[in-house]
Scaffold this active site. Structure first.
Site, PDB file in Angstrom:
ATOM      1  N   CYS A 189      44.285  33.673  32.381  1.00  0.00           N
ATOM      2  CA  CYS A 189      44.566  34.521  33.776  1.00  0.00           C
ATOM      3  C   CYS A 189      45.851  35.079  34.091  1.00  0.00           C
ATOM      4  O   CYS A 189      45.841  36.391  34.143  1.00  0.00           O
ATOM      5  CB  CYS A 189      43.998  33.637  34.832  1.00  0.00           C
ATOM      6  SG  CYS A 189      42.229  33.160  34.411  1.00  0.00           S
ATOM      7  N   HIS A 190      46.871  34.334  34.222  1.00  0.00           N
ATOM      8  CA  HIS A 190      48.072  35.027  34.737  1.00  0.00           C
ATOM      9  C   HIS A 190      49.280  34.414  34.047  1.00  0.00           C
ATOM     10  O   HIS A 190      50.351  34.736  34.305  1.00  0.00           O
ATOM     11  CB  HIS A 190      48.345  34.753  36.070  1.00  0.00           C
ATOM     12  CG  HIS A 190      47.002  34.960  36.904  1.00  0.00           C
ATOM     13  ND1 HIS A 190      46.205  34.514  37.287  1.00  0.00           N
ATOM     14  CD2 HIS A 190      46.449  36.590  37.265  1.00  0.00           C
ATOM     15  CE1 HIS A 190      44.998  34.850  38.069  1.00  0.00           C
ATOM     16  NE2 HIS A 190      45.269  36.351  37.824  1.00  0.00           N
ATOM     17  N   GLY A 191      48.928  34.144  32.783  1.00  0.00           N
ATOM     18  CA  GLY A 191      50.169  33.551  31.637  1.00  0.00           C
ATOM     19  C   GLY A 191      50.897  32.379  32.193  1.00  0.00           C
ATOM     20  O   GLY A 191      52.303  32.519  32.040  1.00  0.00           O
ATOM     21  N   TYR A 196      45.611  43.243  42.827  1.00  0.00           N
ATOM     22  CA  TYR A 196      45.553  42.267  41.843  1.00  0.00           C
ATOM     23  C   TYR A 196      46.906  42.551  41.103  1.00  0.00           C
ATOM     24  O   TYR A 196      47.448  41.524  40.961  1.00  0.00           O
ATOM     25  CB  TYR A 196      44.447  42.573  41.026  1.00  0.00           C
ATOM     26  CG  TYR A 196      44.022  41.329  40.184  1.00  0.00           C
ATOM     27  CD1 TYR A 196      43.995  40.098  40.447  1.00  0.00           C
ATOM     28  CD2 TYR A 196      44.169  41.520  38.758  1.00  0.00           C
ATOM     29  CE1 TYR A 196      43.597  39.289  39.815  1.00  0.00           C
ATOM     30  CE2 TYR A 196      43.889  40.501  37.692  1.00  0.00           C
ATOM     31  CZ  TYR A 196      43.719  39.224  38.388  1.00  0.00           C
ATOM     32  OH  TYR A 196      43.419  38.304  37.489  1.00  0.00           O
TER      33      TYR A 196
END
Lengths: 173, 420
Positions: free
Chosen positions: A137-139, B294
């Site tokens: 998702c966000h590493g 986001y």
């Protein structure tokens, strides 16, 4: 004059008392409305899961669902354990020894919530820069002990409460 | 309110109006003096009202067929698509309607930013508008969760986990939001309840938004104060109603284009996979209208920091009327601000694109640059440009540039500069 003062004081007292009782009453009504959103008894009843681990080969892992969340049960090889223990505490954003993350005498079993501590995605196994887990998702990168090494996640993956019922069964929760 | 007293013609009308002055309200709305130079960017208020009503009507219909249960939700949405008479049409109008709603609201907001509609005396209109925007985002997010597909589930997981970044009480708040120990059936159930509630809250705020608008009256492309009613104004009906209707028809053509020709282009195909709590999709992306925020969230390598900046990006808009130091409203007369305005538009579009891309390499770098610039625009550019910019001469009235055949005499306008 003194009579008037007395009246004012009595009225002040009545106001304060009324507001206080009103506030307590309001709180007593609002609290059930807020608390009803917390996990109900049916949710709490799902609090334990027993897992049969007899089929897991060294170096492999399985994933089970506990309280709606995935739990990773990884049977680590001696190499992996050694690697996890060789890491210097200074390299860890959330310093924690590998020994603290497993049960003594059962060092090969890493049991942890398969939930990234950033925003709750499920990390992928055997990926990332530290041969552990990688969250797509966000590493965020986790090592073979499930500790955060790189990325936005603030903490190591959580170790749930668990125990060995016997050599082949783990009870989570 | 209107200058003149309204008197109903019929006896029955007078009887009713004395008891509940609805006819007076109607007359006010009909005669409401509107600047005669409003351009088509001013038609989006009406378009937004249409969007809200469309969402409420289609939503009520969908709720007659939808089942808010983790085991049944996905199947019930497919049931709507395949079995319910015209269910596919109603659902596609509702899902694309959300996108159309945001498209319109972004144009509406950027119009306000260009013409300075947020400035005194219209700060309260602006703030109510932002509250509507926040509620829209909450409604859209919860609505996206209802089909209980993979993007629904994991979007819900990521967004609710934002609250776990709050120190000390974060985890308790997240569990409280879920009603479980992860996103689960109780979460779906309450999201449905709240998703049904929020549009009516928005409707209430829309009434306040319009009420607050009718106190000072509309801003206009020239951005100057005007006398009402005067030769600078026209009655709302029929002048504005017909113009709004025409713009609405054009908007509906675009809307229908999406619904009938590419109903899924704005969605994510992963949401046609039923929710699976064991597998996270490779790329989690929110709907397009949330992408800039986001990107800001992901550009910060710290959990709490990212969450603070993301919410900060929205909340900074609330204090915008006080960050902008310029006395001139319309960017038409602000040569420097006008350029920064377009840089800001490009910055937001770029952030939106970065939000759709994976958070790595050049995308991450550009997202960080975009994030820094986003805040610089409000914290540094807005106050400083207002102080140092030499604005162009402003006309005395709306009629003036038309009647005198072009721009105002500089000498004439200069003395008006400070008065705005």
């Amino acid at each position: 004059m003194s009579k008037e003062e007395k009246n004012v004081n009595r009225r002040d007292f009545l106001f304060t008392a009324s507001y206080t009782v009103g506030a307590v009453g309001l709180g007593a009504v609002v609290w059930p409305l807020i608390d009803q959103m917390n996990p109900d008894k049916a949710q709490q009843a799902l609090a334990t899961t027993e897992v049969d681990i007899s089929n897991v080969e060294p170096g492999k892992s399985i994933t089970v669902l506990w309280r709606g969340k995935p739990v990773f049960l990884k049977r680590r090889t001696p190499d992996e354990i050694a690697e996890a223990r060789a890491v210097s505490m200074d390299d860890l954003p959330d310093p924690q020894k590998d020994e603290e993350r497993v049960k003594e005498g059962k060092d090969e079993w890493l049991v942890m919530l398969g939930v990234c501590t950033h925003l709750g995605c499920v990390p992928l196994k055997d990926k990332g820069d530290y041969k552990g887990w990688f969250c797509p998702c966000h590493g965020s990168h986790y090592d073979v002990s499930g500790r955060i090494r790189k990325g936005p996640a603030p903490k190591n993956m959580e170790i749930p409460k668990f125990e060995f019922v016997d050599n082949n069964t783990i009870k989570i929760g | 309110m209107s200058e003149h007293e309204y008197k109903p013609k019929s006896k029955a009308g007078k009887w009713f109006n004395d008891r509940l002055p609805l006819l007076t309200l109607g007359a006010h709305l009909t005669d409401y003096p509107t600047p005669k130079n409003l351009n088509y960017w001013w038609t989006f208020g009406g378009i937004l009202t249409f969007c809200l009503l469309t969402q409420i009507i289609t939503g009520i219909v969908l709720a007659m067929h939808y089942v808010a249960h983790a085991d049944l939700a996905f199947a019930s949405v497919e049931h709507i698509m395949r079995d319910v008479n015209y269910g596919w049409l109603i659902r596609y109008i509702h899902s694309n309607g959300a996108s159309m709603f945001f498209l319109a609201v972004y144009i509406h907001i950027f119009r306000s930013l260009f013409y300075g509609s947020y400035k005194s005396p219209r700060e309260v209109i602006w703030i109510i508008g932002l509250m509507i925007y926040l509620l829209m985002m909450a409604a859209a997010f919860m609505g996206y969760v209802l089909p209980w597909g993979q993007m629904s589930f994991w979007g819900a997981t990521v967004i609710t986990n934002l609250f776990s970044a709050i120190p000390l009480v974060g985890d308790s708040i997240t569990t409280w939001l879920w009603g479980a120990y992860s996103v689960d059936n109780p979460t779906l159930n309450r999201f449905f309840s709240l998703h049904y509630l929020i549009p009516f809250l928005i409707l209430g705020l829309v009434v306040l938004h319009i009420w607050a608008l009718h106190v000072p009256g509309n801003n206009n492309p020239v951005g100057i104060d005007i006398k009402k009613p005067s030769k600078d104004t026209v009655p709302f009906h029929p002048y504005i109603t017909i113009k709004d209707t025409f713009a609405l028809l054009l908007f509906m053509i675009v809307f229908a284009g999406f619904v009938f020709f590419t109903p899924n282009v704005l969605g994510h195909s992963d949401n046609y996979i039923p929710a699976n709590p064991l597998v996270t999709p490779a790329h989690i992306v929110p709907e397009w209208y949330l992408l800039p925020f986001y990107a800001i969230l992901r550009s910060v390598p710290d959990k709490l920091g990212g969450v603070i900046l993301m919410f900060g990006a929205i909340f900074i808009l609330f204090v915008l009327p006080w960050l902008d130091t310029s006395k001139v409203r319309s960017a038409v007369f602000r040569p420097i601000y006008r350029q920064f305005y377009w840089i800001f538009v490009i910055d937001v579009l770029m952030l939106g694109y970065m939000g759709a891309m994976p958070a790595e390499g050049i995308y991450l770098v550009l997202a960080r640059v975009g994030t820094v610039y986003y805040f610089l625009h409000f914290i540094v550019v807005m106050p400083l440009v207002g102080l140092f910019e030499k604005t162009d001469p402003i006309p005395m009235s709306i009629s003036e540039p038309v009647l005198t055949g072009g721009g105002a005499e500089p000498s004439l306008a200069k003395k008006d500069n400070g008065k705005i």
